[in-house]
Design a protein around this motif. Structure first.
Motif, PDB file in Angstrom:
ATOM      1  N   CYS A  80      39.702  -8.717  -7.277  1.00  0.00           N
ATOM      2  CA  CYS A  80      39.575  -7.247  -7.266  1.00  0.00           C
ATOM      3  C   CYS A  80      40.882  -6.605  -6.828  1.00  0.00           C
ATOM      4  CB  CYS A  80      38.441  -6.816  -6.328  1.00  0.00           C
ATOM      5  SG  CYS A  80      36.796  -6.920  -7.032  1.00  0.00           S
ATOM      6  N   ILE A  81      41.481  -7.153  -5.784  1.00  0.00           N
ATOM      7  CA  ILE A  81      42.746  -6.603  -5.296  1.00  0.00           C
ATOM      8  C   ILE A  81      43.840  -6.781  -6.336  1.00  0.00           C
ATOM      9  CG2 ILE A  81      44.571  -6.917  -3.569  1.00  0.00           C
ATOM     10  CD1 ILE A  81      42.234  -7.642  -1.587  1.00  0.00           C
ATOM     11  N   ALA A  82      43.937  -7.977  -6.891  1.00  0.00           N
ATOM     12  CA  ALA A  82      44.991  -8.274  -7.866  1.00  0.00           C
ATOM     13  C   ALA A  82      44.861  -7.440  -9.131  1.00  0.00           C
ATOM     14  CB  ALA A  82      44.973  -9.759  -8.222  1.00  0.00           C
ATOM     15  N   ARG A  83      43.625  -7.136  -9.529  1.00  0.00           N
ATOM     16  CA  ARG A  83      43.394  -6.406 -10.784  1.00  0.00           C
ATOM     17  C   ARG A  83      43.134  -4.917 -10.552  1.00  0.00           C
ATOM     18  NH1 ARG A  83      43.755 -11.338 -11.689  1.00  0.00           N
ATOM     19  NH2 ARG A  83      43.198 -12.502 -13.520  1.00  0.00           N
ATOM     20  N   GLU A  84      43.207  -4.515  -9.272  1.00  0.00           N
ATOM     21  CA  GLU A  84      42.935  -3.126  -8.894  1.00  0.00           C
ATOM     22  C   GLU A  84      41.557  -2.671  -9.384  1.00  0.00           C
ATOM     23  OE1 GLU A  84      46.277  -0.732 -10.095  1.00  0.00           O
ATOM     24  OE2 GLU A  84      47.580  -1.654  -8.592  1.00  0.00           O
ATOM     25  N   LYS A  85      40.567  -3.503  -9.112  1.00  0.00           N
ATOM     26  CA  LYS A  85      39.171  -3.214  -9.460  1.00  0.00           C
ATOM     27  C   LYS A  85      38.367  -3.128  -8.177  1.00  0.00           C
ATOM     28  CE  LYS A  85      39.707  -3.595 -13.936  1.00  0.00           C
ATOM     29  NZ  LYS A  85      39.524  -2.463 -14.812  1.00  0.00           N
ATOM     30  N   THR A  86      37.217  -2.486  -8.257  1.00  0.00           N
ATOM     31  CA  THR A  86      36.330  -2.375  -7.108  1.00  0.00           C
ATOM     32  C   THR A  86      35.036  -3.136  -7.386  1.00  0.00           C
ATOM     33  OG1 THR A  86      35.203  -0.404  -7.924  1.00  0.00           O
ATOM     34  CG2 THR A  86      37.224  -0.057  -6.623  1.00  0.00           C
ATOM     35  N   SER A  87      34.258  -3.327  -6.334  1.00  0.00           N
ATOM     36  CA  SER A  87      32.957  -3.962  -6.528  1.00  0.00           C
ATOM     37  C   SER A  87      32.064  -3.072  -7.393  1.00  0.00           C
ATOM     38  CB  SER A  87      32.295  -4.268  -5.192  1.00  0.00           C
ATOM     39  OG  SER A  87      32.136  -3.104  -4.428  1.00  0.00           O
ATOM     40  N   ALA A  88      32.262  -1.762  -7.327  1.00  0.00           N
ATOM     41  CA  ALA A  88      31.506  -0.846  -8.182  1.00  0.00           C
ATOM     42  C   ALA A  88      31.881  -1.054  -9.649  1.00  0.00           C
ATOM     43  CB  ALA A  88      31.762   0.603  -7.774  1.00  0.00           C
ATOM     44  N   ASP A  89      33.159  -1.303  -9.931  1.00  0.00           N
ATOM     45  CA  ASP A  89      33.583  -1.602 -11.309  1.00  0.00           C
ATOM     46  C   ASP A  89      32.875  -2.860 -11.808  1.00  0.00           C
ATOM     47  OD1 ASP A  89      35.444   0.535 -11.331  1.00  0.00           O
ATOM     48  OD2 ASP A  89      37.039  -0.759 -10.552  1.00  0.00           O
ATOM     49  N   LEU A  90      32.830  -3.878 -10.954  1.00  0.00           N
ATOM     50  CA  LEU A  90      32.183  -5.132 -11.324  1.00  0.00           C
ATOM     51  C   LEU A  90      30.691  -4.913 -11.554  1.00  0.00           C
ATOM     52  CD1 LEU A  90      32.250  -8.173 -11.781  1.00  0.00           C
ATOM     53  CD2 LEU A  90      32.084  -8.477  -9.299  1.00  0.00           C
ATOM     54  N   ALA A  91      30.047  -4.166 -10.684  1.00  0.00           N
ATOM     55  CA  ALA A  91      28.614  -3.879 -10.830  1.00  0.00           C
ATOM     56  C   ALA A  91      28.338  -3.158 -12.148  1.00  0.00           C
ATOM     57  CB  ALA A  91      28.114  -3.042  -9.653  1.00  0.00           C
ATOM     58  N   ARG A  92      29.172  -2.193 -12.479  1.00  0.00           N
ATOM     59  CA  ARG A  92      29.020  -1.464 -13.741  1.00  0.00           C
ATOM     60  C   ARG A  92      29.138  -2.407 -14.934  1.00  0.00           C
ATOM     61  NH1 ARG A  92      31.331   2.664 -11.476  1.00  0.00           N
ATOM     62  NH2 ARG A  92      33.451   1.968 -11.879  1.00  0.00           N
ATOM     63  N   GLU A  93      30.151  -3.270 -14.899  1.00  0.00           N
ATOM     64  CA  GLU A  93      30.378  -4.214 -16.000  1.00  0.00           C
ATOM     65  C   GLU A  93      29.202  -5.176 -16.154  1.00  0.00           C
ATOM     66  OE1 GLU A  93      32.200  -6.192 -19.144  1.00  0.00           O
ATOM     67  OE2 GLU A  93      32.773  -4.279 -18.234  1.00  0.00           O
ATOM     68  N   LEU A  94      28.659  -5.639 -15.033  1.00  0.00           N
ATOM     69  CA  LEU A  94      27.550  -6.590 -15.079  1.00  0.00           C
ATOM     70  C   LEU A  94      26.208  -5.903 -15.291  1.00  0.00           C
ATOM     71  CD1 LEU A  94      28.470  -8.927 -12.079  1.00  0.00           C
ATOM     72  CD2 LEU A  94      28.990  -9.252 -14.500  1.00  0.00           C
ATOM     73  N   GLU A  95      26.204  -4.568 -15.209  1.00  0.00           N
ATOM     74  CA  GLU A  95      24.986  -3.774 -15.311  1.00  0.00           C
ATOM     75  C   GLU A  95      23.973  -4.177 -14.241  1.00  0.00           C
ATOM     76  OE1 GLU A  95      23.761  -4.105 -19.421  1.00  0.00           O
ATOM     77  OE2 GLU A  95      25.306  -2.679 -20.058  1.00  0.00           O
ATOM     78  N   VAL A  96      24.495  -4.272 -13.016  1.00  0.00           N
ATOM     79  CA  VAL A  96      23.668  -4.569 -11.844  1.00  0.00           C
ATOM     80  C   VAL A  96      23.995  -3.536 -10.768  1.00  0.00           C
ATOM     81  CG1 VAL A  96      23.546  -7.046 -12.343  1.00  0.00           C
ATOM     82  CG2 VAL A  96      25.355  -6.188 -10.847  1.00  0.00           C
ATOM     83  N   SER A  97      23.229  -3.550  -9.693  1.00  0.00           N
ATOM     84  CA  SER A  97      23.484  -2.601  -8.614  1.00  0.00           C
ATOM     85  C   SER A  97      24.672  -3.047  -7.770  1.00  0.00           C
ATOM     86  CB  SER A  97      22.241  -2.469  -7.723  1.00  0.00           C
ATOM     87  OG  SER A  97      22.053  -3.662  -6.975  1.00  0.00           O
ATOM     88  N   ARG A  98      25.257  -2.085  -7.079  1.00  0.00           N
ATOM     89  CA  ARG A  98      26.334  -2.411  -6.141  1.00  0.00           C
ATOM     90  C   ARG A  98      25.793  -3.265  -4.995  1.00  0.00           C
ATOM     91  NH1 ARG A  98      29.209   3.179  -4.953  1.00  0.00           N
ATOM     92  NH2 ARG A  98      27.048   3.611  -4.494  1.00  0.00           N
ATOM     93  N   VAL A  99      24.515  -3.094  -4.676  1.00  0.00           N
ATOM     94  CA  VAL A  99      23.881  -3.904  -3.626  1.00  0.00           C
ATOM     95  C   VAL A  99      23.893  -5.378  -4.043  1.00  0.00           C
ATOM     96  CG1 VAL A  99      21.706  -4.386  -2.426  1.00  0.00           C
ATOM     97  CG2 VAL A  99      22.456  -2.021  -2.758  1.00  0.00           C
ATOM     98  N   PHE A 100      23.586  -5.656  -5.302  1.00  0.00           N
ATOM     99  CA  PHE A 100      23.594  -7.034  -5.806  1.00  0.00           C
ATOM    100  C   PHE A 100      24.995  -7.630  -5.675  1.00  0.00           C
ATOM    101  CE2 PHE A 100      24.237 -10.067  -9.279  1.00  0.00           C
ATOM    102  CZ  PHE A 100      23.200 -10.960  -9.049  1.00  0.00           C
ATOM    103  N   VAL A 101      26.006  -6.889  -6.107  1.00  0.00           N
ATOM    104  CA  VAL A 101      27.389  -7.372  -5.991  1.00  0.00           C
ATOM    105  C   VAL A 101      27.760  -7.540  -4.525  1.00  0.00           C
ATOM    106  CG1 VAL A 101      29.814  -6.799  -6.428  1.00  0.00           C
ATOM    107  CG2 VAL A 101      28.112  -6.454  -8.225  1.00  0.00           C
ATOM    108  N   GLY A 102      27.316  -6.616  -3.689  1.00  0.00           N
ATOM    109  CA  GLY A 102      27.576  -6.728  -2.254  1.00  0.00           C
ATOM    110  C   GLY A 102      26.998  -8.000  -1.662  1.00  0.00           C
ATOM    111  N   LYS A 103      25.815  -8.388  -2.109  1.00  0.00           N
ATOM    112  CA  LYS A 103      25.201  -9.627  -1.618  1.00  0.00           C
ATOM    113  C   LYS A 103      26.021 -10.846  -2.031  1.00  0.00           C
ATOM    114  CE  LYS A 103      20.492  -7.989  -1.159  1.00  0.00           C
ATOM    115  NZ  LYS A 103      19.092  -8.156  -1.534  1.00  0.00           N
ATOM    116  N   ILE A 104      26.589 -10.801  -3.236  1.00  0.00           N
ATOM    117  CA  ILE A 104      27.460 -11.898  -3.671  1.00  0.00           C
ATOM    118  C   ILE A 104      28.709 -11.927  -2.794  1.00  0.00           C
ATOM    119  CG2 ILE A 104      28.938 -12.734  -5.549  1.00  0.00           C
ATOM    120  CD1 ILE A 104      26.834 -11.592  -7.514  1.00  0.00           C
TER     121      ILE A 104
END
Length: 71
Positions: free
Chosen positions: A16-40
């Motif tokens: 995320c740091i290297a690609r300047e992405k956030t966990s919210a970006d990842l959640a959006r891409e995976l079509e899951v909640s930010r809570v799910f990504v947070g648990k990972i």
């Protein structure tokens, strides 16, 4: 090289740091909640193989790179 699921959170953080992405970006891409990504990211949940493939694609890395120990 050491491969283990417990390396996934650190590797996602690093990518995320290297690609300047956030966990919210990842959640959006995976079509899951930010809570799910947070648990990972907290190590409370290990993504399925299918999710790992999606995460790897999002960052442009191999699934092995998500499992490798950070150096």
């Amino acid at each position: 090289m050491i491969y283990a699921a417990h390396h996934i959170p650190d590797n996602i953080d690093r990518l995320c740091i290297a690609r300047e992405k956030t966990s919210a970006d990842l959640a959006r891409e995976l079509e899951v909640s930010r809570v799910f990504v947070g648990k990972i990211l907290n190590g409370d949940k290990t993504p399925s193989l299918a999710r790992m493939l999606e995460i790897a694609r999002f960052f442009g890395v191999t699934p092995n790179e998500l499992l490798e120990a950070c150096e």
